[in-house]
Design a protein around this motif. Sequence first.
Motif, PDB file in Angstrom:
ATOM      1  N   VAL A 115     143.727  24.183 -37.613  1.00  0.00           N
ATOM      2  CA  VAL A 115     142.696  25.216 -37.684  1.00  0.00           C
ATOM      3  C   VAL A 115     141.342  24.576 -37.375  1.00  0.00           C
ATOM      4  O   VAL A 115     140.938  23.614 -38.027  1.00  0.00           O
ATOM      5  N   ALA A 116     140.656  25.082 -36.372  1.00  0.00           N
ATOM      6  CA  ALA A 116     139.346  24.550 -36.002  1.00  0.00           C
ATOM      7  C   ALA A 116     138.256  25.214 -36.842  1.00  0.00           C
ATOM      8  O   ALA A 116     138.345  26.397 -37.170  1.00  0.00           O
ATOM      9  N   VAL A 123     131.928  22.928 -32.911  1.00  0.00           N
ATOM     10  CA  VAL A 123     133.223  22.588 -33.494  1.00  0.00           C
ATOM     11  C   VAL A 123     133.103  21.263 -34.239  1.00  0.00           C
ATOM     12  O   VAL A 123     132.543  20.291 -33.725  1.00  0.00           O
ATOM     13  N   GLU A 127     138.202  18.952 -40.413  1.00  0.00           N
ATOM     14  CA  GLU A 127     138.000  20.153 -41.212  1.00  0.00           C
ATOM     15  C   GLU A 127     137.219  19.866 -42.485  1.00  0.00           C
ATOM     16  O   GLU A 127     136.440  20.699 -42.948  1.00  0.00           O
ATOM     17  N   GLN A 147     143.573  29.730 -30.197  1.00  0.00           N
ATOM     18  CA  GLN A 147     142.303  30.202 -29.648  1.00  0.00           C
ATOM     19  C   GLN A 147     141.702  29.171 -28.707  1.00  0.00           C
ATOM     20  O   GLN A 147     140.514  28.889 -28.755  1.00  0.00           O
ATOM     21  N   ALA A 155     142.609  24.226 -31.498  1.00  0.00           N
ATOM     22  CA  ALA A 155     142.625  25.431 -32.336  1.00  0.00           C
ATOM     23  C   ALA A 155     143.988  26.089 -32.211  1.00  0.00           C
ATOM     24  O   ALA A 155     144.094  27.261 -31.872  1.00  0.00           O
ATOM     25  N   VAL A 159     140.842  29.768 -35.762  1.00  0.00           N
ATOM     26  CA  VAL A 159     139.465  29.273 -35.880  1.00  0.00           C
ATOM     27  C   VAL A 159     138.802  29.945 -37.067  1.00  0.00           C
ATOM     28  O   VAL A 159     138.992  31.140 -37.304  1.00  0.00           O
ATOM     29  N   LYS A 520     147.255  21.515 -29.414  1.00  0.00           N
ATOM     30  CA  LYS A 520     146.600  20.547 -30.293  1.00  0.00           C
ATOM     31  C   LYS A 520     147.008  19.158 -29.844  1.00  0.00           C
ATOM     32  O   LYS A 520     148.191  18.877 -29.629  1.00  0.00           O
TER      33      LYS A 520
END
Length: 784
Positions: A115-116, A123, A127, A147, A155, A159, A520
């Motif tokens: 998950v971005a 960005v 995380e 995304q 992502a 996101v 990814k």
Amino acid sequence: MQNRLLSGATIAVMAFASLAPSVGAQEQESSQDDRRLNIVTITAQRVEQNLQVVPISVTAIDGDALDERQIDSFDQLQYIAPGLSFNAGLNARQSASTIRGIGTSLFNIGIEGSVAIAVDGVVLGREGAGILDFSDVERVEVLRGPQGTLFGKNASAGVISIVTKQPTDEFAAEFDASYGSFNETSVSAAISGPITDGVKGRLSGYNNTRDGYITNINPAAPQSDVNERNEFGVRGKLKFDSSDTFDLTLGADYSKRDQSAGALTLRSVSSPGPGTGLLGFGVQVIGPVSASVGIKPGPDNKQIASNGTFESEMESYGVYAEANKQFGDFDLVSLTSIREWKSFDNNDADLIPLPFLAVNNADLDQNQFSQEFRLVSPRDQALTYTVGAYYFHQEIDQTNTQSGTAGLNLLGALPPGLLLGTDLISTVEETNMALFGQAEYALTDKLTAIGGLRVLNSDISASLSRSITPGAVGPFAGQSITASPLTGDTDDTAVVWRLGLQYFINDDVNVFTTVSRGYKSAGIVSGLTINATQVGGTALPMVEPEVPVQIEAGIRAVSMDGRLVTNFTAFRSEIEDFQAQALVPGPSGTSIFSVTNAGSVETYGLEGDITLLPVDGFTLSTSFAYTHATFQDFPDAPCYALQTVGPNGCIDTNADGRGEFQNLNGKDLAQSPEWIINALARYDFALTQNLDAFVQVGAQYRGDAISSNTNDPNTVLDAYMLVDAQLGVKFWDGRGALSIFGRNLTDETFVEAIVGQAFDTGGYSQFQSFESEQSFGVKLSLDY
């Protein structure tokens, strides 16, 4: 400037607020006859768009709605955003989100989450750097599914885009203060407005404190209460409007956390038997010692008896510049950012007053630079498009120390007074570059075709060195020193794409279907317990890129003359080479955080939002996410501690009676409840001629889930429902509000994670968030 671009997520988004009165469901100031929901504009595609016409599933929640639900930090977002789960872990380095069941909580600097996180379009490289307070936030958008087409960097699951407030044309000031249970104090303020001709600015700050809710009953402990909160931050922006065709926004922010946090509690202790107890030698220590000091392990246990410290320190700061230049009807955007994130943490994982792990710390420094250019075509043409280029570079340095007896002195394997210890120095360097574009073409006045493409290159290198901690007599249990640094390097090029169709049945109803390929990057496995791929070698293990392909179909509808909004999205994703982490048995009875690729994972489900304005002053809303996330091809998955050996358990291929792997095909992914349901009822009414009042009640249900990707049945997280409420009055022409609030009103007991207990094979510990506590408070808000 027409079609002025604002910072936000860079992808196509279909957003609708799941909780009134949030972004997508705000009531217009009007009489009962023409009262209707106001569908709010978002910038998730980097242009202002009505969120009812952008074909992707998103929950968008504005700052007012966050305040009214007492959601003031990133880790609380999961309680109002369906389809999102957050595993706080022991520290910010490990914390991670999952969307639609996809995400990985990692003790590993060489692999990033699925998950971005983006703040004002920038960005973040990891995380943990995005676990921020939500002070002075305009809105938060949770974008579900891959995304990667327009969005910078990885992502593959989704996101989370955080958009902060901009400087205002007129002078404005805001102040919020609250006090609640556990001495919870939150104060925030902001001032905004014009400075001189063509220049306006905004300055905001916050400070949050709270006592710990986990008690350390060891009288010799350095801290009596842990898992507290102590943080502050400031943010400033200047916007220069030098002409009708050019503006420049400069922003800077700084936030810091310094708190005693990261404590688990004992959930259960091991029973006597072969392979159990201290390092699997059948000797029970954690259970008897914890009982002797008065600790009762169990789901309700909120006591520890550690003799070590719990620390969680974090600093995050950066600057950015966003320039917008109009060339005719086209807009050119440049977004430049430099950021740094520092994190230090220490925890006493054995949870008892013995020096099994006297020192267990990590010190991380991550810095990044990013540059993005976007060219956006006019929005009033049959063909609209966004094209651009992206560059990102980050460096991460981390040092770790683990030292203590590991309990070996109790087994006669370590003379009294001596310690074992390992020091780790690890680095990661990454460069990510991409060219991207997305276009929409109106085939007819009702039918639009969508196409997007991103070509990217990711270059990652890493190194690792381990040595004996000064004063120790050897490496910590289950670890080894490196004669020379272990290294790894991966360089891969990928193509991300998106195709779709959207059909407008009429002005109020549209349907869409899309198919997307995400990505990814490959990762390099690093850590205290990670060894070279071959004995005597220097190559670090690596995992292959994670590649999702998703199909979505949805409907967006406004009815009852704008008083009812119903949005539904169905999806199915298959993720090849899912990067899975699990805590698995290691050498000498220790546990190892292992990362490997699962062959494939499948997730499918349905998401929906419904908001209704039935009568004057009354708002009802509900949102839900049904997600079925399973391993489809993972026949060589790691086993969990004490798993039964056999064809249906841990498979023994060499007949040594221990087992090496298990088949998880068809088993559930971790942190993925099938059902998440939110509901909110709010009533606004006139109390007196000069005072308005409101009352609201919210609830969230989360189904049961499993905490471990090894599918350990002892890590099942039970279903729970949280209920919150708020009652308040508005004064000063609506610019002031005083309210009382309550959270977890039914005093529901739940935990966010369950893991195998350190130094007690067969025992388990748990993480309890503050939301598992019943709490009450009062809040004052003033706006000028």
